[in-house]
Design a protein around this motif. Structure first.
Motif, PDB file in Angstrom:
ATOM      1  N   TYR A 112       0.931  -1.265  -0.065  1.00 54.54           N
ATOM      2  CA  TYR A 112       0.034   0.087  -0.214  1.00 54.54           C
ATOM      3  C   TYR A 112       0.873   1.326   0.107  1.00 54.54           C
ATOM      4  O   TYR A 112       1.640   1.563   0.682  1.00 54.54           O
ATOM      5  N   THR A 113       0.570   2.211  -1.086  1.00 58.98           N
ATOM      6  CA  THR A 113       1.436   3.507  -1.036  1.00 58.98           C
ATOM      7  C   THR A 113       0.790   4.355   0.002  1.00 58.98           C
ATOM      8  O   THR A 113      -0.414   4.713  -0.186  1.00 58.98           O
ATOM      9  N   PRO A 114       1.602   4.836   1.091  1.00 62.48           N
ATOM     10  CA  PRO A 114       1.162   5.790   1.830  1.00 62.48           C
ATOM     11  C   PRO A 114       0.527   7.078   1.327  1.00 62.48           C
ATOM     12  O   PRO A 114      -0.171   7.717   1.979  1.00 62.48           O
ATOM     13  N   GLY A 169       0.831  10.515   4.001  1.00 61.09           N
ATOM     14  CA  GLY A 169       0.800   9.275   4.812  1.00 61.09           C
ATOM     15  C   GLY A 169       2.244   9.022   4.892  1.00 61.09           C
ATOM     16  O   GLY A 169       2.788   8.569   5.966  1.00 61.09           O
TER      17      GLY A 169
END
Lengths: 409, 149
Positions: free
Chosen positions: B25-27, B31
Motif C-alpha cells: 500500500y502506497t502511503p 501518509g
C-alpha cells in the motif's frame, strides 16, 4: 418540524440541496410490482448462490406476472467480489435472473442502493420495468473475519490487528450512550423485542423467546453489546420487480409505490477516524434525500411504520433519531413507552429486524425493503398512514447508508 | 427414481482461496510524512478550513488541500470499546480496549489505538507509549499502546 430544519440543525456538514433540484425530476411514479426471496437460513447447503438468486427471481417474476426474457427492460445486481470469493463476480449475474443478452448493471454496494439505481432508471424514462437483485452466502466464506479485516484502512487501522474487525460498532455505541443517556438496559430491550417479533416471520432463523435479562446476561461480544445484541449472518437472496406507473397499472391492481430513495457515504473507511462518533450522518443525509422526493416532512406522523438498521442493538435507536422519527436522544424514551411495538404509535422492525433475520451482507437493505413491501401489500389497512420508512447501513467498517420511502397509496 | 434421499454428508464443497496477502500500500503524500514522523516519535495532523484533523490524509473532507501540522496532545479518549470476542464469538485471551484518541490541539479525528489501563472512560487523558526508536518502522504500531497520562 421541516426536513431542512431537522437536518441542518444537528449536522452543519450535510449540504442540503434546494428542494427545486429534486422537484424537477418528479416525473413518473415507480412501483414495486413483485418480490421474491430465497434462503434466509444461517446456512443453505443445498444451493449455490446462483441457485438462491434463481429461486428468488422465479418467485418475483411469478408474483409480478412478467417474463424476464420479454417483459423486463433492465436488471440491477448488487454484490461484492470478496463476498463471492470470485473475481469479476458481476459476470455471474445474468443467467439466474433471465438477463442473458439484456442490459445488466452491477452495484458494488447494498441492495437498497441498487433499488435507488433502478428507481432512477425508471424515473429517467429510459426503462419501464427493472429488476433488482441482491444476495449473500456468508456460510460459504470460511474466513469472514479476514475479509472484514481487509476492509480496514491499511495504513492506520489494520496494522493494529484488532481482535474483532467489527469493533468500530462498539466505539459508536459507547459514544451514542454517553451523548443520549441511553443505557445497556435500553439496548437489551431492543434485542429482546426484535428477537421475539421475529418468531412470526418465516425469514427469521435467529428469532427467539428471550427476555431482557437473557440479553443482559449473555456474554459480552463488543462492549457495550452482548452476543444477543449482535445480528449473526444469514444466507439469502432477494429479487424485486419495479415498474413505471403505466406499466405497474398494467401488471397489478395494488402496487406498492417507491416514493423516495436516498443514499450517502460519510467519511469513508479511508478516513474512519473523522467519523462523527455516536452519530450516523449518512442515514440522516439519505433520509433527507428520500423524504424530499416523497414529500415527507415529519416521518413519524406521515408514515406508519419503519424497518431500520439493527445489526447492533444500539443502531435501532440511533437510526430512529437520524431518521427524524425520534427527536435527538429521545429514541430510548419512545422504546420505554412502548411506542415502537406492533400496533403502537410507530411500529419499528416488526419483522424482527436483523437481530432475528440476520445480516445477508449486501442483501440486507433490499431485505428490509422486502419486509416493508410485504407489510404494505398484505396489511396496509392496519395503518392510518400506509407508508413505510426503510433505512439500512452497510455495516462496519463503512459509513454508507440508504433510505427508501414506500407507500400503499 | 426421480426422488432421491438427500443427506448433508453428500454435499461437496469446492475449496478456494484468494491471494489477499500480496499487496503493498502506497502511503501517499501525507501518509509518507506521517510515517517519517512516527519513526521520530511525533504525530502529524492537517489544517483544514474548519480545523485540524488527525491523521493527515492530504485532502480535507470538504475537498480542499490539507496543510501538515504537528500535534502534541495532551491526548484524550473520545470513545472506546472493549472487544471480548472475535467475529465468530470465540473469547479473546484478554478483552482488548480500543479507543479513538484525540489530541487537544486537533478538532476532528484522532488515532484509533489500544489503551492499557485499569479502567477507561470518555475524556480520560492518555499518552502514547512509543517503541524504542530502533524498532520503529513508520507504522501506527510504532506506538505500542496508549496509557494513562
Amino acid at each position: 418540524m421541516g426536513v431542512h430544519t431537522y437536518v441542518a440543525a444537528a449536522h452543519p456538514n450535510i449540504v442540503v440541496a434546494p428542494p427545486t433540484s429534486v422537484g424537477r425530476i418528479l416525473m413518473r411514479r415507480v412501483a414495486i410490482v413483485g418480490a421474491g426471496w430465497a434462503g434466509f437460513r444461517p446456512q443453505v447447503p443445498e444451493l449455490s448462490f446462483r441457485e438462491l438468486v434463481y429461486e428468488a427471481a422465479s418467485r418475483a417474476y411469478e408474483e409480478a406476472g412478467v417474463d424476464p426474457r420479454s417483459d423486463v427492460d433492465a436488471f440491477v445486481s448488487c454484490q461484492e467480489d470478496y463476498w463471492e470469493g470470485i473475481a469479476i463476480a458481476d459476470e455471474f449475474a445474468p443467467e439466474p435472473l433471465g438477463a442473458v443478452l439484456r442490459p445488466t448493471y452491477t452495484v458494488a454496494g447494498d441492495g437498497l442502493q441498487g433499488l435507488a439505481q433502478a428507481f432512477m432508471m425508471i424515473r429517467s424514462g429510459a426503462f419501464d420495468v427493472v429488476v433488482v437483485e441482491a444476495h449473500a452466502k456468508p456460510s460459504d466464506i470460511v474466513t469472514l473475519d479476514g475479509i472484514y479485516e481487509l476492509a480496514l484502512d491499511p495504513l492506520h487501522v489494520r496494522p493494529l490487528r484488532p481482535g474483532n474487525p467489527l469493533f468500530t460498532a462498539g466505539l459508536d455505541a459507547v459514544a451514542y450512550m454517553a451523548r443520549t443517556g441511553a443505557s445497556r438496559l435500553h439496548l437489551a430491550m431492543v434485542a429482546a423485542a426484535n428477537k421475539r417479533m421475529g418468531l412470526s416471520n418465516p425469514r427469521a432463523p435467529h428469532a427467539a423467546r428471550v427476555t431482557v435479562d437473557d440479553v443482559l446476561e449473555s456474554p459480552t461480544y463488543i462492549y457495550p453489546m452482548s452476543q444477543l445484541e449482535v445480528a449473526p449472518f444469514t444466507d439469502a437472496a432477494v429479487v424485486m420487480v419495479l415498474a413505471s406507473d403505466e406499466a405497474a397499472r398494467r401488471l397489478t391492481d395494488a402496487p406498492v409505490w417507491l416514493d423516495g430513495v436516498g443514499w450517502a457515504t460519510e467519511v469513508g473507511t479511508g478516513a474512519v477516524e473523522f467519523h462523527e462518533w455516536g452519530r450516523m450522518p449518512s442515514i440522516r443525509a439519505a433520509a433527507l434525500m428520500a423524504y424530499q422526493m416523497a414529500g415527507v416532512d415529519s416521518p413519524a406522523s406521515q408514515t406508519g411504520f419503519a424497518e431500520v438498521e439493527d445489526r447492533f442493538s444500539f443502531m435501532e435507536l440511533l437510526a430512529l433519531e437520524e431518521l427524524g422519527v425520534a427527536g435527538e436522544g429521545e429514541a430510548a424514551a419512545m422504546l420505554e413507552r412502548g411506542d415502537l411495538a406492533p400496533g403502537a404509535f410507530y411500529p419499528v422492525n416488526q419483522s424482527g429486524g436483523s437481530l432475528s433475520v440476520g445480516v445477508p451482507l449486501e442483501a440486507t437493505g433490499l431485505w428490509r425493503a422486502l419486509e416493508a413491501y410485504l407489510e404494505l401489500r398484505d396489511n396496509s389497512g392496519a395503518y392510518d398512514q400506509p407508508r413505510a420508512v426503510v433505512a439500512s447501513w452497510r455495516g462496519p467498517p463503512t459509513y454508507t447508508s440508504a433510505v427508501a420511502v414506500l407507500s400503499a397509496v | 427414481m426421480a426422488w432421491k434421499r438427500w443427506r448433508i454428508e453428500e454435499v461437496i464443497h469446492y475449496p478456494g482461496s484468494q491471494e489477499v496477502e500480496k499487496y503493498v500500500y502506497t502511503p501517499g503524500i501525507h501518509g509518507l510524512e506521517l510515517a517519517k514522523a512516527l519513526r521520530e516519535g511525533r504525530v502529524l495532523g492537517m489544517k483544514c478550513p474548519d480545523g485540524v484533523y488527525v491523521p493527515p490524509k492530504t485532502y480535507c473532507p470538504d475537498g480542499s488541500p490539507g496543510e501538515l501540522v504537528e500535534v502534541r496532545g495532551p491526548w484524550r479518549v473520545v470513545t472506546y470499546t472493549l472487544v471480548h470476542q472475535d467475529i465468530y464469538g470465540n473469547p479473546l485471551p484478554e478483552p482488548e480496549a480500543l479507543a479513538l484518541i484525540r489530541p487537544d490541539d486537533a478538532d476532528y479525528g484522532g488515532l484509533i489505538h489500544r489503551v492499557r489501563a485499569e479502567s477507561i472512560y470518555i475524556g480520560m487523558e492518555v499518552k502514547p507509549r512509543w517503541k524504542p526508536p530502533k524498532q520503529r518502522s513508520g507504522q501506527i504500531t510504532d506506538i505500542e499502546y496508549f496509557e494513562p497520562a
